[in-house]
Motif scaffolding. Structure first.
Motif, mmCIF file in Angstrom:
data_model
loop_
_atom_site.group_PDB
_atom_site.id
_atom_site.type_symbol
_atom_site.label_atom_id
_atom_site.label_comp_id
_atom_site.label_asym_id
_atom_site.label_seq_id
_atom_site.Cartn_x
_atom_site.Cartn_y
_atom_site.Cartn_z
ATOM 1 N N ASP A 194 -42.751 -56.268 -51.201
ATOM 2 C CA ASP A 194 -43.017 -57.409 -52.555
ATOM 3 C C ASP A 194 -43.617 -58.411 -51.408
ATOM 4 O O ASP A 194 -44.100 -59.235 -51.677
ATOM 5 N N LEU A 195 -42.564 -58.864 -50.345
ATOM 6 C CA LEU A 195 -43.300 -59.577 -49.358
ATOM 7 C C LEU A 195 -44.542 -59.406 -48.718
ATOM 8 O O LEU A 195 -45.220 -59.835 -49.156
ATOM 9 N N GLU A 196 -44.749 -57.644 -48.734
ATOM 10 C CA GLU A 196 -46.344 -57.723 -48.423
ATOM 11 C C GLU A 196 -46.972 -57.972 -49.502
ATOM 12 O O GLU A 196 -48.469 -58.673 -49.366
ATOM 13 N N ALA A 197 -46.668 -57.915 -50.237
ATOM 14 C CA ALA A 197 -47.996 -58.058 -51.709
ATOM 15 C C ALA A 197 -47.625 -59.729 -51.883
ATOM 16 O O ALA A 197 -49.008 -60.042 -52.107
ATOM 17 N N LEU A 198 -46.904 -60.094 -51.233
ATOM 18 C CA LEU A 198 -47.271 -62.036 -51.943
ATOM 19 C C LEU A 198 -47.748 -62.108 -50.607
ATOM 20 O O LEU A 198 -48.020 -63.670 -50.475
ATOM 21 N N MET A 199 -47.622 -62.018 -49.087
ATOM 22 C CA MET A 199 -48.873 -62.834 -48.080
ATOM 23 C C MET A 199 -49.821 -61.680 -48.172
ATOM 24 O O MET A 199 -50.958 -62.365 -48.372
ATOM 25 N N THR A 200 -49.899 -60.837 -48.821
ATOM 26 C CA THR A 200 -51.846 -60.844 -49.631
ATOM 27 C C THR A 200 -52.531 -61.640 -50.182
ATOM 28 O O THR A 200 -53.211 -62.225 -50.468
ATOM 29 N N LYS A 201 -50.810 -62.540 -50.963
ATOM 30 C CA LYS A 201 -51.411 -63.122 -52.678
ATOM 31 C C LYS A 201 -51.701 -64.005 -52.302
ATOM 32 O O LYS A 201 -53.175 -64.924 -52.512
ATOM 33 N N LYS A 252 -52.021 -64.377 -42.865
ATOM 34 C CA LYS A 252 -52.046 -62.670 -41.984
ATOM 35 C C LYS A 252 -50.439 -61.403 -42.175
ATOM 36 O O LYS A 252 -49.731 -61.780 -41.149
ATOM 37 N N ILE A 253 -51.881 -60.601 -41.603
ATOM 38 C CA ILE A 253 -50.539 -59.643 -41.846
ATOM 39 C C ILE A 253 -51.176 -58.939 -40.656
ATOM 40 O O ILE A 253 -51.545 -58.285 -40.497
ATOM 41 N N LEU A 254 -50.055 -59.005 -39.271
ATOM 42 C CA LEU A 254 -50.358 -58.556 -38.684
ATOM 43 C C LEU A 254 -50.211 -56.544 -38.711
ATOM 44 O O LEU A 254 -51.138 -56.244 -38.374
ATOM 45 N N THR A 255 -49.189 -56.010 -39.239
ATOM 46 C CA THR A 255 -49.308 -54.569 -39.655
ATOM 47 C C THR A 255 -48.831 -54.200 -40.927
ATOM 48 O O THR A 255 -47.681 -54.626 -41.062
ATOM 49 N N PRO A 256 -50.017 -53.957 -41.593
ATOM 50 C CA PRO A 256 -48.824 -53.906 -43.135
ATOM 51 C C PRO A 256 -48.340 -52.623 -43.169
ATOM 52 O O PRO A 256 -47.494 -51.944 -42.385
ATOM 53 N N LEU A 257 -47.432 -52.357 -44.328
ATOM 54 C CA LEU A 257 -46.738 -51.434 -44.615
ATOM 55 C C LEU A 257 -46.453 -49.867 -43.759
ATOM 56 O O LEU A 257 -47.176 -49.653 -44.120
ATOM 57 N N VAL A 258 -45.900 -49.383 -42.865
ATOM 58 C CA VAL A 258 -45.665 -48.652 -41.683
ATOM 59 C C VAL A 258 -44.145 -48.109 -42.225
ATOM 60 O O VAL A 258 -43.129 -48.327 -41.301
ATOM 61 N N SER A 259 -44.351 -46.324 -41.584
ATOM 62 C CA SER A 259 -43.295 -46.392 -40.786
ATOM 63 C C SER A 259 -42.863 -45.825 -39.502
ATOM 64 O O SER A 259 -44.166 -45.045 -38.537
ATOM 65 N N VAL A 307 -42.725 -54.253 -41.578
ATOM 66 C CA VAL A 307 -44.154 -55.039 -42.205
ATOM 67 C C VAL A 307 -44.456 -56.118 -40.823
ATOM 68 O O VAL A 307 -43.129 -56.470 -40.297
ATOM 69 N N ILE A 308 -45.268 -56.322 -40.117
ATOM 70 C CA ILE A 308 -44.889 -57.354 -39.281
ATOM 71 C C ILE A 308 -46.508 -58.519 -39.184
ATOM 72 O O ILE A 308 -47.502 -58.216 -40.324
ATOM 73 N N LEU A 309 -45.696 -59.589 -39.724
ATOM 74 C CA LEU A 309 -46.505 -60.912 -40.490
ATOM 75 C C LEU A 309 -46.901 -61.711 -39.059
ATOM 76 O O LEU A 309 -45.744 -62.141 -38.058
ATOM 77 N N ALA A 310 -47.762 -62.550 -38.454
ATOM 78 C CA ALA A 310 -47.458 -64.528 -38.290
ATOM 79 C C ALA A 310 -47.734 -64.968 -38.786
ATOM 80 O O ALA A 310 -48.422 -65.216 -39.312
ATOM 81 N N ASP A 311 -46.585 -65.508 -38.178
ATOM 82 C CA ASP A 311 -46.563 -67.580 -39.242
ATOM 83 C C ASP A 311 -48.057 -68.332 -38.496
ATOM 84 O O ASP A 311 -49.185 -68.166 -37.797
ATOM 85 N N PRO A 312 -48.168 -69.714 -39.183
ATOM 86 C CA PRO A 312 -48.905 -70.843 -38.958
ATOM 87 C C PRO A 312 -49.375 -70.650 -37.068
ATOM 88 O O PRO A 312 -50.903 -70.653 -36.977
ATOM 89 N N ASP A 313 -48.467 -70.354 -36.697
ATOM 90 C CA ASP A 313 -48.739 -70.184 -34.945
ATOM 91 C C ASP A 313 -48.644 -69.165 -34.183
ATOM 92 O O ASP A 313 -48.968 -69.392 -32.978
ATOM 93 N N ALA A 314 -48.714 -68.532 -35.088
ATOM 94 C CA ALA A 314 -49.448 -66.798 -35.146
ATOM 95 C C ALA A 314 -47.093 -65.824 -34.206
ATOM 96 O O ALA A 314 -47.936 -65.399 -33.209
#
Length: 268
Positions: free
Chosen positions: A183-190, A194-201, A213-220
């Protein structure tokens, strides 16, 4: 829905021996687990390096209910350039203050019953000189941001954190609520974030495979979200953690190098 919480903060370290002394002997943390990897992480958990590396988790108790520092060591890299994003980690422990004084670790008094101790690598650790609480002594991690309003929106409205305190529009204290990785990945895509690493095992030899899932905030700032059930299996305390770390440090022989050159190796 699983309860979300802050698990770790990652510190890249160059001198494992001094780092171990600081976290074990000064702060009084335990080695929760130590893991060695022959090649770089496919989610870049060890940074932009492809070689052998290790991860050492340290904290005041089990990761199920304690915050931990993740000490990442890349073989052959003895020093990292410190940025201005990490402002400090605060923990409450008069014992840590006493340990620092006994061992001659530099302390700077920065407020009433508040000391600054610098960890190897220049990381700021603030020590509240009060009795260590029965629960987790780690109180907060402080990050610098360029736009407080924008960052507050990101961390609260998108990541689901709750605003606990505001201080004169200069700082905001936040804590996690609930979330699910997909759900988090879908929201960030919408939201075109920035998604640094999409959902991965991610596999850890001999242990559970976790989804991240690895994200980057506005300050990276990199934010890694980890699946709850597999993480609880992966993060079980390892009674051999201390011995594994000591063995890896002895075999690395980087202590000999530092002693001979009296300086740290430059980063790659």
């Amino acid at each position: 829905m699983a309860l979300s919480r802050a698990l770790h903060f990652v510190f890249k370290v160059g001198d494992r021996s001094k780092t171990a002394t600081f976290y074990r002997d000064v702060l009084g943390m335990k080695i929760l687990r130590h893991e060695e990897f022959e090649e770089g992480c496919k989610a870049t958990c060890n940074g932009p390096y492809d070689g052998k590396w290790s991860k050492t988790m340290v904290g005041f108790g089990p990761e199920d209910d304690h915050f931990a520092a993740e000490l990442t060591y890349n073989y052959g890299v003895g020093e990292y350039r410190l940025g201005n994003d990490f402002l400090g980690l605060t923990l409450q422990s008069s014992q840590a203050v006493s340990n620092a004084k006994r061992l001659g670790w530099p302390l700077t008094e920065v407020g009433k019953a508040l000391y600054l101790a610098e960890a190897p690598g220049g990381y700021r650790i603030y020590l509240v000189d009060k009795e260590q609480p029965p629960n987790d002594p780690v109180q907060k991690v402080c990050l610098a941001v360029s736009d407080l309003q924008k960052s507050t929106h990101y961390w609260s409205s998108l990541l689901g954190m709750k605003v606990i305190e505001r201080h004169e529009e200069k700082t905001v204290l936040m804590g996690f609520a609930d979330t699910q990785l997909a759900d988090l990945e879908a929201l960030m895509t919408k939201e075109n974030q920035k998604i640094l690493t999409p959902l991965v095992s991610l596999d850890t030899p001999g242990k559970a495979t976790v989804e991240v899932v690895i994200l980057a905030d506005p300050d990276a700032h990199e934010i890694c979200f980890v699946g709850d059930e597999a993480f609880r299996q992966l993060s079980q305390m390892d009674p051999s953690g201390n011995a594994l770390l000591d063995k890896a440090m002895a075999e690395d022989k980087s202590d000999d190098w530092f002693a001979k050159h009296n300086k740290q190796k430059a980063s790659a």
